[in-house]
Design an enzyme around this catalytic site. Structure first.
Site, PDB file in Angstrom:
ATOM      1  N   ASP A  46     -90.069  -1.113 -86.441  1.00 44.90           N
ATOM      2  CA  ASP A  46     -91.304  -1.626 -85.847  1.00 44.90           C
ATOM      3  C   ASP A  46     -92.489  -1.367 -86.759  1.00 44.90           C
ATOM      4  O   ASP A  46     -93.395  -2.193 -86.876  1.00 44.90           O
ATOM      5  CB  ASP A  46     -91.561  -0.953 -84.490  1.00 44.90           C
ATOM      6  CG  ASP A  46     -90.548  -1.391 -83.449  1.00 44.90           C
ATOM      7  OD1 ASP A  46     -89.698  -2.252 -83.775  1.00 44.90           O
ATOM      8  OD2 ASP A  46     -90.600  -0.872 -82.324  1.00 44.90           O
ATOM      9  N   ASP A  50     -95.019  -4.026 -88.195  1.00 49.05           N
ATOM     10  CA  ASP A  50     -96.465  -3.906 -87.979  1.00 49.05           C
ATOM     11  C   ASP A  50     -97.236  -4.023 -89.279  1.00 49.05           C
ATOM     12  O   ASP A  50     -98.297  -4.643 -89.335  1.00 49.05           O
ATOM     13  CB  ASP A  50     -96.805  -2.566 -87.324  1.00 49.05           C
ATOM     14  CG  ASP A  50     -96.490  -2.582 -85.844  1.00 49.05           C
ATOM     15  OD1 ASP A  50     -96.244  -3.687 -85.319  1.00 49.05           O
ATOM     16  OD2 ASP A  50     -96.482  -1.503 -85.235  1.00 49.05           O
ATOM     17  N   GLU A 129     -72.409 -22.915 -67.125  1.00 43.98           N
ATOM     18  CA  GLU A 129     -73.385 -21.927 -67.611  1.00 43.98           C
ATOM     19  C   GLU A 129     -73.887 -21.127 -66.420  1.00 43.98           C
ATOM     20  O   GLU A 129     -74.154 -21.694 -65.362  1.00 43.98           O
ATOM     21  CB  GLU A 129     -74.588 -22.632 -68.254  1.00 43.98           C
ATOM     22  CG  GLU A 129     -74.265 -23.432 -69.487  1.00 43.98           C
ATOM     23  CD  GLU A 129     -75.351 -24.467 -69.780  1.00 43.98           C
ATOM     24  OE1 GLU A 129     -76.411 -24.073 -70.288  1.00 43.98           O
ATOM     25  OE2 GLU A 129     -75.133 -25.653 -69.477  1.00 43.98           O
ATOM     26  N   LYS A 131     -76.466 -19.566 -64.139  1.00 43.23           N
ATOM     27  CA  LYS A 131     -77.811 -20.055 -63.858  1.00 43.23           C
ATOM     28  C   LYS A 131     -78.759 -18.875 -63.684  1.00 43.23           C
ATOM     29  O   LYS A 131     -78.584 -18.051 -62.794  1.00 43.23           O
ATOM     30  CB  LYS A 131     -77.790 -20.899 -62.581  1.00 43.23           C
ATOM     31  CG  LYS A 131     -79.082 -21.585 -62.282  1.00 43.23           C
ATOM     32  CD  LYS A 131     -78.899 -22.537 -61.112  1.00 43.23           C
ATOM     33  CE  LYS A 131     -80.210 -23.161 -60.687  1.00 43.23           C
ATOM     34  NZ  LYS A 131     -81.167 -22.165 -60.198  1.00 43.23           N
ATOM     35  N   ASP A 133     -82.201 -16.994 -62.710  1.00 44.49           N
ATOM     36  CA  ASP A 133     -83.145 -17.181 -61.620  1.00 44.49           C
ATOM     37  C   ASP A 133     -84.554 -16.935 -62.150  1.00 44.49           C
ATOM     38  O   ASP A 133     -85.073 -15.829 -62.100  1.00 44.49           O
ATOM     39  CB  ASP A 133     -82.802 -16.188 -60.502  1.00 44.49           C
ATOM     40  CG  ASP A 133     -83.534 -16.514 -59.225  1.00 44.49           C
ATOM     41  OD1 ASP A 133     -84.116 -17.611 -59.131  1.00 44.49           O
ATOM     42  OD2 ASP A 133     -83.527 -15.661 -58.320  1.00 44.49           O
ATOM     43  N   ARG A 152     -92.099 -27.053 -64.564  1.00 43.22           N
ATOM     44  CA  ARG A 152     -91.400 -28.199 -64.026  1.00 43.22           C
ATOM     45  C   ARG A 152     -92.297 -28.993 -63.055  1.00 43.22           C
ATOM     46  O   ARG A 152     -92.274 -30.211 -63.041  1.00 43.22           O
ATOM     47  CB  ARG A 152     -90.145 -27.712 -63.295  1.00 43.22           C
ATOM     48  CG  ARG A 152     -89.372 -28.814 -62.662  1.00 43.22           C
ATOM     49  CD  ARG A 152     -88.127 -28.285 -61.963  1.00 43.22           C
ATOM     50  NE  ARG A 152     -87.476 -29.388 -61.322  1.00 43.22           N
ATOM     51  CZ  ARG A 152     -87.860 -29.924 -60.171  1.00 43.22           C
ATOM     52  NH1 ARG A 152     -88.897 -29.425 -59.536  1.00 43.22           N
ATOM     53  NH2 ARG A 152     -87.233 -30.958 -59.656  1.00 43.22           N
ATOM     54  N   GLU A 193     -85.109 -21.692 -69.083  1.00 47.18           N
ATOM     55  CA  GLU A 193     -85.493 -20.921 -67.913  1.00 47.18           C
ATOM     56  C   GLU A 193     -86.299 -19.739 -68.442  1.00 47.18           C
ATOM     57  O   GLU A 193     -85.812 -18.975 -69.279  1.00 47.18           O
ATOM     58  CB  GLU A 193     -84.223 -20.446 -67.194  1.00 47.18           C
ATOM     59  CG  GLU A 193     -84.432 -19.981 -65.783  1.00 47.18           C
ATOM     60  CD  GLU A 193     -84.529 -21.121 -64.757  1.00 47.18           C
ATOM     61  OE1 GLU A 193     -84.449 -22.310 -65.146  1.00 47.18           O
ATOM     62  OE2 GLU A 193     -84.695 -20.807 -63.561  1.00 47.18           O
ATOM     63  N   TYR A 245     -81.341 -24.179 -72.289  1.00 49.86           N
ATOM     64  CA  TYR A 245     -80.095 -24.749 -71.776  1.00 49.86           C
ATOM     65  C   TYR A 245     -79.984 -26.248 -72.002  1.00 49.86           C
ATOM     66  O   TYR A 245     -78.994 -26.855 -71.602  1.00 49.86           O
ATOM     67  CB  TYR A 245     -79.918 -24.428 -70.291  1.00 49.86           C
ATOM     68  CG  TYR A 245     -81.023 -24.954 -69.404  1.00 49.86           C
ATOM     69  CD1 TYR A 245     -81.053 -26.296 -69.029  1.00 49.86           C
ATOM     70  CD2 TYR A 245     -82.032 -24.113 -68.960  1.00 49.86           C
ATOM     71  CE1 TYR A 245     -82.063 -26.786 -68.234  1.00 49.86           C
ATOM     72  CE2 TYR A 245     -83.054 -24.596 -68.159  1.00 49.86           C
ATOM     73  CZ  TYR A 245     -83.063 -25.933 -67.800  1.00 49.86           C
ATOM     74  OH  TYR A 245     -84.074 -26.419 -67.019  1.00 49.86           O
ATOM     75  N   LYS A 312     -71.886 -28.977 -65.747  1.00 48.09           N
ATOM     76  CA  LYS A 312     -72.295 -30.305 -66.214  1.00 48.09           C
ATOM     77  C   LYS A 312     -71.105 -31.033 -66.815  1.00 48.09           C
ATOM     78  O   LYS A 312     -70.241 -30.413 -67.433  1.00 48.09           O
ATOM     79  CB  LYS A 312     -73.370 -30.175 -67.300  1.00 48.09           C
ATOM     80  CG  LYS A 312     -74.727 -29.747 -66.768  1.00 48.09           C
ATOM     81  CD  LYS A 312     -75.730 -29.578 -67.891  1.00 48.09           C
ATOM     82  CE  LYS A 312     -77.075 -29.149 -67.300  1.00 48.09           C
ATOM     83  NZ  LYS A 312     -77.971 -28.626 -68.340  1.00 48.09           N
ATOM     84  N   LYS A 336     -73.899 -22.023 -56.099  1.00 44.96           N
ATOM     85  CA  LYS A 336     -74.675 -20.847 -55.692  1.00 44.96           C
ATOM     86  C   LYS A 336     -73.731 -19.726 -55.261  1.00 44.96           C
ATOM     87  O   LYS A 336     -72.862 -19.954 -54.413  1.00 44.96           O
ATOM     88  CB  LYS A 336     -75.581 -21.193 -54.496  1.00 44.96           C
ATOM     89  CG  LYS A 336     -76.631 -22.239 -54.820  1.00 44.96           C
ATOM     90  CD  LYS A 336     -77.875 -21.580 -55.358  1.00 44.96           C
ATOM     91  CE  LYS A 336     -78.946 -22.640 -55.604  1.00 44.96           C
ATOM     92  NZ  LYS A 336     -80.100 -22.110 -56.290  1.00 44.96           N
ATOM     93  N   CYS A 430    -100.102  14.604 -46.038  1.00 46.65           N
ATOM     94  CA  CYS A 430     -99.120  14.489 -47.120  1.00 46.65           C
ATOM     95  C   CYS A 430     -97.889  15.303 -46.753  1.00 46.65           C
ATOM     96  O   CYS A 430     -97.999  16.459 -46.352  1.00 46.65           O
ATOM     97  CB  CYS A 430     -99.730  15.000 -48.416  1.00 46.65           C
ATOM     98  SG  CYS A 430     -98.536  15.195 -49.734  1.00 46.65           S
ATOM     99  N   CYS A 433     -97.919  18.508 -49.429  1.00 41.89           N
ATOM    100  CA  CYS A 433     -98.949  19.551 -49.510  1.00 41.89           C
ATOM    101  C   CYS A 433     -99.825  19.608 -48.257  1.00 41.89           C
ATOM    102  O   CYS A 433    -100.744  20.420 -48.192  1.00 41.89           O
ATOM    103  CB  CYS A 433     -99.808  19.348 -50.745  1.00 41.89           C
ATOM    104  SG  CYS A 433    -100.929  17.953 -50.593  1.00 41.89           S
ATOM    105  N   CYS A 448    -101.933  10.681 -50.816  1.00 40.21           N
ATOM    106  CA  CYS A 448    -102.299  12.073 -50.616  1.00 40.21           C
ATOM    107  C   CYS A 448    -103.697  12.257 -51.210  1.00 40.21           C
ATOM    108  O   CYS A 448    -103.980  11.780 -52.298  1.00 40.21           O
ATOM    109  CB  CYS A 448    -101.305  12.971 -51.339  1.00 40.21           C
ATOM    110  SG  CYS A 448    -101.842  14.686 -51.468  1.00 40.21           S
ATOM    111  N   CYS A 454    -101.136  18.999 -55.298  1.00 39.12           N
ATOM    112  CA  CYS A 454     -99.931  18.635 -54.552  1.00 39.12           C
ATOM    113  C   CYS A 454     -98.695  18.874 -55.429  1.00 39.12           C
ATOM    114  O   CYS A 454     -98.552  18.316 -56.499  1.00 39.12           O
ATOM    115  CB  CYS A 454    -100.012  17.175 -54.121  1.00 39.12           C
ATOM    116  SG  CYS A 454     -98.607  16.643 -53.173  1.00 39.12           S
TER     117      CYS A 454
HETATM  118 ZN   LIG Z   1     -99.842  16.010 -51.306  1.00 42.30          ZN
END
Ligand SMILES: [Zn+2]
Length: 694
Positions: A46, A50, A129, A131, A133, A152, A193, A245, A312, A336, A430, A433, A448, A454
């Site tokens: 990373d 960067d 495939e 699907k 959600d 869509r 999707e 897809y 398909k 489904k 609470c 406490c 709380c 606490c």
């Molecule tokens: Zn508390």
């Protein structure tokens, strides 16, 4: 020559070399982005990424005319919209008919066969495939550039969410992503999707719960909610993904036609799009049924919410013969998976006290087997929800897993309510406490009122400090925290950093290696970026996203701690509630002491971009406020050392010569900056003079 520019990126580049360098960086970054977000096989760290990113950012700032829409810097940065504009789709997005059983699929195949000439049955095969959600999106590419993306909508007209889609890292801004030989059509539509990975969804909800905001019901809602934000900074921080897809060649160019859906999938994959790994070419409907059964068990391991499988007809020629009904294609159908709903009994309600004092009712139920796991507990979210569903202890309830993930109580089976059922009251105190509880105006959460002392909160606060979202301290988990608290070695986050290896060794059943690991991961966490530290503090209403916003704005803990409510509210995305909470937190003397201690122990208190704000106040130094440009190799100092020295006394570094430049610091083998500086009569310093003045 290329390597020269790598080692000396800060040199002034004339326009042509700048353009070449920007282009090289763009390709590099896009490739690494692809390896990371699409293939999940990063090749660089990373930090290295960067560094490349910062370099292109700096170059583009100097040469704004060289910024292209497919630059990785262009993913976020657009201004918030007033409203979304409408897009009429080039190709209509149909919805699919549903099948709820294998029998439904067989009936579908029969319908297909009735519409096809018998001599073409042999060509009939399928692609299945899983699907996802999420939210259906469509993207238009022209000459390989991503130009427009939309929801869509009603299938004919959708909303233009181009700038939000650009923030999704797996969506290529230009295709092909890698310099493959794959030909690119002049105009191309890709369909996907958009999804929020389950882990991101769980984190987001945890944050929202801590802030007393309503949680999202499932990853689909969370994803749709994110993509329908007018400010692209919101989706940019929500870790969305897009799995493709379908592809449609709108203007083909020299592209040979692609005969099947399966080959189209392979083609779009070769262009650099990310595809759903759960897909299969199936010769027969039996193979489709096998696929559905297999993934019915495995789909929970995919990391995305799924709700079925799309089947398909593979051949485009057959698809054309089959055509469409008014609503859906005849050549595709969505199977489904049945949602599993079970009945069980609420035995009691437990109150859990979170990091920021939010009290959440949890239903403890008779164990019940649901979507592959035993479920005993389900969050009831808040007391408004309890009242709305009228849940009582003793009730028989219907439970399911929302999006196959989180157990939830759907409803009470009122016919089965026993007379002895017990109301679930909002707690006045609470549970940990005993302090009184409060409810902020307009919030559903009950808290709380005593977050400082606490006990439960102290514990969760320590756990939050070491967690992934916080300081990410690998080898210190809840069990170890328990021990450390019991032995009075740790009370607040600061104490972690005072522990020595010997302290761990005093604990029961602590092996030398574990002690060393724990010690080391605590020490390493000192280097976490500022936004992680801000988040780890556990300021009420401040989660990861807000911590990032704050860090971007202030760059240092001190500035954040000094900020007034008004200043905080000037930041987009920070409302009065959050601002008050922040000012309240930093106004507390205990918190001030904690931060001073953390600082003294070497925990990050500035963000990288803040280096220039950390300047000393000695305005009399000859370099104070002066702008330096460096070129060539210095005899004894490294570039970092020289820059550090300049910054330390209040000077600034620029990467290019202009009339504003005060000094050129000259080394051996200087670049074109030298000529330019000479032309503009800019004072030139050699290292020895520089050192003397410094
Ligand atoms: Zn508390």
């Amino acid at each position: 020559m290329t390597s020269f520019y790598y080692t000396d990126a800060m040199m002034t580049l004339d326009d042509k070399t700048a353009q070449e360098r920007i282009q090289a960086l763009r390709e590099k970054l896009n490739t690494h982005n692809y390896l990371y977000y699409v293939l999940d096989t990063p090749e660089i760290t990373d930090t290295a990424y960067d560094a490349l990113y910062q370099e292109i950012l700096a170059l583009e700032r100097e040469h704004p005319e060289l910024v292209t829409p497919d630059s990785p810097t262009q993913r976020v940065g657009d201004e918030p919209l007033k409203e979304f504009s409408q897009v009429t789709h080039i190709n209509r997005l149909y919805s699919l008919d549903n099948a709820f059983s294998i029998e439904d699929l067989q009936n579908w195949e029969e319908r297909i066969k009735r519409l096809l000439p018998a001599e073409r049955y042999s060509e009939l095969s399928y692609v299945a495939e899983l699907k996802l959600d999420g939210l259906a999106i469509t993207l238009i590419y022209e000459d390989g550039h991503f130009v427009k993306g939309a929801t869509r909508g009603n299938g004919v007209v959708g909303e233009d969410i181009t700038q939000n889609l650009k923030t999704i890292r797996s969506i290529p801004l230009r295709i092909p992503v890698k310099n493959t030989k794959t030909p690119v059509p002049q105009k191309f539509e890709a369909r996907a999707e958009a999804v929020m990975p389950i882990n991101s969804f769980l984190h987001l909800n945890e944050e929202r719960q801590q802030r007393g905001e309503p949680e999202f019901a499932n990853p689909r809602n969370a994803c749709a909610g994110s993509l329908r934000q007018l400010d692209p900074k919101v989706p940019a921080h929500r870790n969305l993904d897009a799995l493709f897809y379908a592809g449609i060649l709108i203007e083909n160019g020299h592209q040979p036609p692609i005969p099947t859906h399966w080959e189209m999938l392979n083609y779009i994959e070769s262009l650099g799009f990310k595809l759903n790994p759960a897909r299969k070419q199936c010769k027969t409907l039996d193979e489709v049924a096998e696929f559905i059964e297999k993934w019915g068990k495995q789909r929970t391991k995919l990391g995305f919410a799924t709700d079925g499988a799309v089947v398909k007809v593979d051949s485009f020629a057959l698809q054309e013969i089959l055509g469409y009904t008014a609503k859906s294609p005849r050549w595709a159908i969505a199977y489904k998976y049945p949602a599993e709903v079970k009945e069980t009994i609420v035995k009691e309600v437990e109150l859990s006290v979170g990091r920021t004092g939010v009290i959440t009712p949890i239903a403890i139920m008779e164990p019940v087997q649901l979507a592959g796991t035993t479920v005993r507990r389900a969050s009831l979210h808040n007391f408004d929800e309890v009242r709305k569903k009228d849940i009582r202890v003793g009730d028989t309830v219907r439970v399911q897993k929302a999006a196959e993930i989180i157990p939830e109580v759907l409803e009470v089976v009122f016919e089965k309510r026993p007379e002895s059922s017990i109301n679930i009251e909002e707690p006045q105190n609470c549970p940990v406490c005993e302090a009184t509880t409060t409810r902020f105006h307009g919030e559903v959460a009950i808290r709380c009122s005593n977050p400082e002392t606490c006990g439960a909160q102290r514990r969760t606060r320590l756990e939050y400090w070491v967690s992934k979202q916080g300081m990410d301290i690998d080898h210190v988990g809840p069990a170890l925290i328990d021990q450390l608290v019991r032995e009075k070695l740790v009370d607040g986050p600061v104490d972690f950093y005072k522990l020595m290896v010997d302290d761990f060794l005093k604990l029961e059943r602590m092996a030398e290696k574990s002690a060393l690991n724990a010690y080391q991961s605590i020490q390493e966490s000192k280097k976490r970026p500022l936004h992680a530290v801000v988040n780890a503090l556990g300021i009420p209403h401040v989660g990861k996203e807000t911590a990032i916003l704050l860090t971007h704005h202030f760059h240092s803990m001190e500035k954040l701690a000094d900020a007034s409510i008004e200043e905080l509210m000037e930041i987009e995305g920070i409302g009065p509630k959050v601002a008050e909470s922040i000012v309240g937190f930093f106004g507390d003397i205990e918190n001030q002491n904690m931060i001073a201690d953390l600082k003294a122990l070497g925990i990050t208190m500035h963000s990288k971009a803040a280096t220039e704000d950390m300047l000393p106040k000695d305005t009399s130094h000859p370099f104070y406020g002066k702008i330096f440009v460096l070129t060539g190799t210095l005899p004894t100092l490294t570039r970092d050392e020289a820059e550090e020295g300049i910054r330390k006394v209040g000077g600034k570094i620029s990467s290019s010569i202009s009339k504003k430049t005060d000094y050129l610091l000259l080394g051996e083998n200087p670049g074109s900056k030298y000529d330019k500086a000479a032309k503009l009569n800019i004072p030139i310093l050699e290292e020895s003079e520089f050192k003397a003045l410094l």
